[in-house]
Design a protein around this motif. Structure first.
Motif, PDB file in Angstrom:
ATOM      1  N   UNK A 185       0.780  -1.231   0.000  1.00  0.00           N
ATOM      2  CA  UNK A 185       0.000   0.000   0.000  1.00  0.00           C
ATOM      3  C   UNK A 185       0.814   1.283   0.000  1.00  0.00           C
ATOM      4  N   UNK A 186       1.542   1.540   1.087  1.00  0.00           N
ATOM      5  CA  UNK A 186       2.120   2.869   1.307  1.00  0.00           C
ATOM      6  C   UNK A 186       3.004   3.349   0.163  1.00  0.00           C
ATOM      7  N   UNK A 187       4.011   2.584  -0.205  1.00  0.00           N
ATOM      8  CA  UNK A 187       4.899   3.028  -1.266  1.00  0.00           C
ATOM      9  C   UNK A 187       4.375   2.683  -2.641  1.00  0.00           C
ATOM     10  N   UNK A 188       3.627   1.574  -2.738  1.00  0.00           N
ATOM     11  CA  UNK A 188       3.185   1.062  -4.031  1.00  0.00           C
ATOM     12  C   UNK A 188       2.012   1.858  -4.594  1.00  0.00           C
ATOM     13  N   UNK A 189       1.016   2.149  -3.762  1.00  0.00           N
ATOM     14  CA  UNK A 189      -0.183   2.862  -4.212  1.00  0.00           C
ATOM     15  C   UNK A 189      -0.182   4.343  -3.857  1.00  0.00           C
ATOM     16  N   UNK A 190       0.445   4.700  -2.739  1.00  0.00           N
ATOM     17  CA  UNK A 190       0.385   6.077  -2.249  1.00  0.00           C
ATOM     18  C   UNK A 190       1.718   6.801  -2.418  1.00  0.00           C
ATOM     19  N   UNK A 191       1.641   8.031  -2.848  1.00  0.00           N
ATOM     20  CA  UNK A 191       2.829   8.882  -2.970  1.00  0.00           C
ATOM     21  C   UNK A 191       3.077   9.550  -1.622  1.00  0.00           C
TER      22      UNK A 191
END
Length: 214
Positions: free
Chosen positions: A13-19
């Protein structure tokens, strides 16, 4: 509707989907230059991963991510902008291919709820390390999520911007797609990573077509 064996997608989630990088940089005081704010943000992220790795190696229970973040640096995310291509990619996976999409990431369910709401991303379920009681890359974290959604490893694709995450998923027989994000995996050899997984992508623009081809 997809006719392939793939039934579900697990997203880090954090790095993969969210900037996350933009959020932290924007939250810095105006007196801090953009370059210095960027360096501070990257170091905050590095320290967070080091702390998580240390807890994982000590076999410690998952900790509230806010506690971890506060300990390594007294800064927390206040907004959650997505990488620009992510919403369309996830929508296409759900609506065009008829796949189930899940968050499978270290952190807390409360944080994941807040971030999915603020980012506008829609998932079928959020699996946090707090909820599962296990940190990735513990193989049991993946096994437990698979058990809960009643899918075999061969029916699930793991999508992540972290090689350690995909390496664990691959051990269990899941298909793996690496999404390159300049903010993450800064110590990995990208030439090596490029050849480790089923696909190596520079964005999620072509993710639905790639998954459809598996």
């Amino acid at each position: 509707m997809s006719q392939s064996k793939t039934k579900a997608i697990f997203f880090d989630f954090m790095g993969t989907c969210l900037d996350w990088h933009s959020s932290v940089v924007k939250s810095m005081p105006a007196s801090i230059s953009t370059d210095d704010a960027s360096k501070l943000a990257l170091n905050w992220r590095r320290l967070y991963f080091l702390e998580n790795e240390g807890r994982f190696r000590q076999n410690l229970a998952p900790e509230d991510i806010d506690v971890t973040l506060a300990r390594v640096l007294e800064t927390a995310l206040s907004e959650a902008p997505t990488w620009p291509e992510v919403p369309k990619a996830i929508q296409s996976l759900r609506e065009d291919l008829g796949l189930e999409v899940f968050v499978h990431a270290n952190g807390t369910t409360r944080l994941q709820l807040d971030l999915t709401r603020s980012s506008g991303l829609k998932f079928d379920m959020l699996f946090s390390s707090k909820l599962l009681g296990l940190y990735k890359p513990n193989l049991d974290a993946y096994r437990k999520a698979l058990e809960l959604v009643q899918r075999s490893p061969q029916e699930v694709v793991m999508v992540a911007a972290h090689a350690y995450d995909l390496r664990a998923a691959k051990v269990l027989g899941m298909k793996t797609i690496y999404i390159y994000r300049w903010t993450d995996d800064i110590h990995e050899d990208m030439e090596q990573v490029r050849g480790e997984f089923d696909f190596f992508l520079y964005s999620m623009d072509d993710l639905p077509n790639v998954i459809k081809s598996l």
